[in-house]
Motif scaffolding. Structure first.
Motif, PDB file in Angstrom:
ATOM      1  N   ILE A 181      49.289  20.531  43.169  1.00 39.69           N
ATOM      2  CA  ILE A 181      49.807  21.895  42.636  1.00 39.69           C
ATOM      3  C   ILE A 181      48.807  22.212  41.418  1.00 39.69           C
ATOM      4  N   ASN A 182      48.662  21.325  40.474  1.00 35.48           N
ATOM      5  CA  ASN A 182      47.722  21.605  39.376  1.00 35.48           C
ATOM      6  C   ASN A 182      46.085  22.016  39.983  1.00 35.48           C
ATOM      7  N   HIS A 183      45.764  20.949  40.689  1.00 39.36           N
ATOM      8  CA  HIS A 183      44.656  21.173  41.073  1.00 39.36           C
ATOM      9  C   HIS A 183      44.119  22.493  41.936  1.00 39.36           C
ATOM     10  N   GLY A 184      45.008  22.855  42.807  1.00 33.53           N
ATOM     11  CA  GLY A 184      44.800  23.897  43.442  1.00 33.53           C
ATOM     12  C   GLY A 184      44.838  25.379  42.600  1.00 33.53           C
ATOM     13  N   THR A 185      45.632  25.348  41.623  1.00 34.79           N
ATOM     14  CA  THR A 185      45.880  26.427  40.566  1.00 34.79           C
ATOM     15  C   THR A 185      44.530  26.417  39.840  1.00 34.79           C
ATOM     16  N   GLY A 186      43.956  25.345  39.510  1.00 36.63           N
ATOM     17  CA  GLY A 186      42.643  25.557  38.702  1.00 36.63           C
ATOM     18  C   GLY A 186      41.452  26.222  39.488  1.00 36.63           C
ATOM     19  N   HIS A 187      41.390  25.661  40.658  1.00 31.23           N
ATOM     20  CA  HIS A 187      40.452  26.422  41.719  1.00 31.23           C
ATOM     21  C   HIS A 187      40.540  27.720  41.862  1.00 31.23           C
ATOM     22  N   ARG A 188      41.944  28.327  42.052  1.00 30.81           N
ATOM     23  CA  ARG A 188      42.181  29.584  42.328  1.00 30.81           C
ATOM     24  C   ARG A 188      41.674  30.309  41.131  1.00 30.81           C
ATOM     25  N   GLY A 189      41.884  29.941  39.919  1.00 32.61           N
ATOM     26  CA  GLY A 189      41.366  30.358  38.752  1.00 32.61           C
ATOM     27  C   GLY A 189      40.017  30.605  38.595  1.00 32.61           C
ATOM     28  N   GLN A 190      39.264  29.693  39.115  1.00 33.24           N
ATOM     29  CA  GLN A 190      37.755  29.774  39.165  1.00 33.24           C
ATOM     30  C   GLN A 190      37.467  30.760  40.064  1.00 33.24           C
ATOM     31  N   VAL A 191      38.056  31.040  41.227  1.00 33.43           N
ATOM     32  CA  VAL A 191      37.619  32.104  42.160  1.00 33.43           C
ATOM     33  C   VAL A 191      38.054  33.469  41.502  1.00 33.43           C
ATOM     34  N   SER A 192      39.289  33.397  40.798  1.00 36.28           N
ATOM     35  CA  SER A 192      39.514  34.699  40.258  1.00 36.28           C
ATOM     36  C   SER A 192      38.696  35.023  39.130  1.00 36.28           C
ATOM     37  N   ALA A 193      38.032  34.227  38.603  1.00 39.26           N
ATOM     38  CA  ALA A 193      37.169  34.303  37.186  1.00 39.26           C
ATOM     39  C   ALA A 193      35.807  34.833  37.703  1.00 39.26           C
ATOM     40  N   LEU A 194      35.422  34.426  39.110  1.00 34.51           N
ATOM     41  CA  LEU A 194      34.149  34.800  39.856  1.00 34.51           C
ATOM     42  C   LEU A 194      34.452  36.048  40.307  1.00 34.51           C
ATOM     43  N   MET A 195      35.537  36.690  40.632  1.00 30.88           N
ATOM     44  CA  MET A 195      35.989  38.101  41.172  1.00 30.88           C
ATOM     45  C   MET A 195      35.763  38.833  40.007  1.00 30.88           C
ATOM     46  N   LEU A 196      36.226  38.424  38.729  1.00 30.86           N
ATOM     47  CA  LEU A 196      36.287  39.365  37.689  1.00 30.86           C
ATOM     48  C   LEU A 196      34.797  39.450  37.259  1.00 30.86           C
ATOM     49  N   LEU A 197      33.991  38.470  37.192  1.00 32.57           N
ATOM     50  CA  LEU A 197      32.505  38.703  36.633  1.00 32.57           C
ATOM     51  C   LEU A 197      31.801  39.376  37.703  1.00 32.57           C
ATOM     52  N   ASN A 198      32.114  39.709  39.012  1.00 30.54           N
ATOM     53  CA  ASN A 198      31.459  40.584  39.821  1.00 30.54           C
ATOM     54  C   ASN A 198      32.485  41.842  40.071  1.00 30.54           C
ATOM     55  N   ALA A 199      33.194  42.217  39.021  1.00 33.76           N
ATOM     56  CA  ALA A 199      33.774  43.505  38.935  1.00 33.76           C
ATOM     57  C   ALA A 199      34.700  43.772  40.339  1.00 33.76           C
ATOM     58  N   VAL A 200      35.263  42.733  40.684  1.00 26.74           N
ATOM     59  CA  VAL A 200      36.381  42.907  41.538  1.00 26.74           C
ATOM     60  C   VAL A 200      37.757  42.287  41.029  1.00 26.74           C
ATOM     61  N   SER A 201      38.983  43.066  41.340  1.00 29.59           N
ATOM     62  CA  SER A 201      40.264  42.556  40.686  1.00 29.59           C
ATOM     63  C   SER A 201      40.582  41.270  41.670  1.00 29.59           C
ATOM     64  N   PRO A 202      41.057  40.470  40.790  1.00 31.85           N
ATOM     65  CA  PRO A 202      41.435  39.156  41.316  1.00 31.85           C
ATOM     66  C   PRO A 202      42.815  39.682  42.165  1.00 31.85           C
ATOM     67  N   LEU A 236      43.046  34.445  49.589  1.00 30.82           N
ATOM     68  CA  LEU A 236      42.198  34.531  50.685  1.00 30.82           C
ATOM     69  C   LEU A 236      42.246  35.755  51.582  1.00 30.82           C
ATOM     70  N   THR A 237      43.457  36.550  51.452  1.00 28.29           N
ATOM     71  CA  THR A 237      43.451  38.064  51.952  1.00 28.29           C
ATOM     72  C   THR A 237      42.334  38.939  51.225  1.00 28.29           C
ATOM     73  N   ALA A 238      42.408  38.767  49.875  1.00 27.21           N
ATOM     74  CA  ALA A 238      41.653  39.572  49.026  1.00 27.21           C
ATOM     75  C   ALA A 238      40.240  39.210  49.333  1.00 27.21           C
ATOM     76  N   LEU A 239      39.922  38.014  49.234  1.00 32.71           N
ATOM     77  CA  LEU A 239      38.315  37.538  49.638  1.00 32.71           C
ATOM     78  C   LEU A 239      38.152  38.122  51.058  1.00 32.71           C
ATOM     79  N   ALA A 240      38.948  38.047  51.988  1.00 34.96           N
ATOM     80  CA  ALA A 240      38.604  38.742  53.103  1.00 34.96           C
ATOM     81  C   ALA A 240      38.460  40.223  53.321  1.00 34.96           C
ATOM     82  N   GLY A 241      39.061  40.833  52.296  1.00 31.04           N
ATOM     83  CA  GLY A 241      38.919  42.193  52.184  1.00 31.04           C
ATOM     84  C   GLY A 241      37.802  42.780  51.560  1.00 31.04           C
ATOM     85  N   LEU A 242      36.788  41.897  50.874  1.00 31.60           N
ATOM     86  CA  LEU A 242      35.666  42.377  50.134  1.00 31.60           C
ATOM     87  C   LEU A 242      34.831  43.215  51.020  1.00 31.60           C
ATOM     88  N   GLY A 243      34.155  44.163  50.374  1.00 31.43           N
ATOM     89  CA  GLY A 243      32.907  44.921  51.144  1.00 31.43           C
ATOM     90  C   GLY A 243      31.801  43.838  51.595  1.00 31.43           C
TER      91      GLY A 243
END
Length: 169
Positions: free
Chosen positions: A126-147, A20-27
């Motif tokens: 626990i497992n459900h949240g991990t999966g969705h954080r992974g989705q967001v991390s993949a989205l960040m990577l696809l947009n050239a943002v370090s997860p 959440l901190t990383a997402l809030a800090g996006l340009g």
């Protein structure tokens, strides 16, 4: 298992906060590109957390679906996620072995009956949240943002730096 669940829920709160901190800090440009999809995934995960929090306590919840009709603003969602994470940490710390093993009957949002132990429900959260954080991390990577950093080993070495041979950050 009780100690493991406490570790996992503290880790979940830490990993959510990092993301959440990383997402809030996006340009502005990247925020526009990433935030809507990230909010959708994280909102869904949060709704499931709330649904299972109600099941664990044998209470009703207001959700008819695991997805909201209208997405909240990321800032509002972040506050709600952080609050729910703290509630789970407190909840798990008060459970004993018998409470973890207790099976609870409930109804899924699609109307199907369910029966799970508290331990099973908590592991699902626990497992459900991990999966969705992974989705967001993949989205960040696809947009050239370090997860965000989200590894359990990173969490342990930051949270318990002095007992793991590291200086506190």
């Amino acid at each position: 298992m009780h100690d493991t669940l406490q570790y996992l829920f503290r880790y979940k709160a830490w990993a959510n906060d990092e993301l959440l901190t990383a997402l809030a800090g996006l340009g502005a440009w990247r925020r526009f590109t990433i935030t809507r999809l990230a909010t959708k995934a994280l909102s869904h995960s949060h709704v499931v957390d709330r649904i299972f929090a109600a099941h664990l306590q044998r209470k009703a919840h207001p959700y008819t679906s695991a997805n909201l009709d209208e997405l909240p603003a990321l800032e509002d969602l972040a506050a709600d996620i952080r609050t729910t994470d703290q509630e789970y940490i407190k909840y798990v710390s008060g459970l004993d072995r018998d409470a973890l093993a207790e099976r609870i009957d409930f109804v899924f949002t699609d109307g199907a009956p369910g029966r799970m132990s508290r331990e099973e429900m908590l592991m699902h959260v626990i497992n459900h949240g991990t999966g969705h954080r992974g989705q967001v991390s993949a989205l960040m990577l696809l947009n050239a943002v370090s997860p965000a950093k989200d590894g359990f080993t990173t969490y342990l070495h930051e949270a318990e730096a002095s007992t793991r041979g590291r200086a506190a950050a």
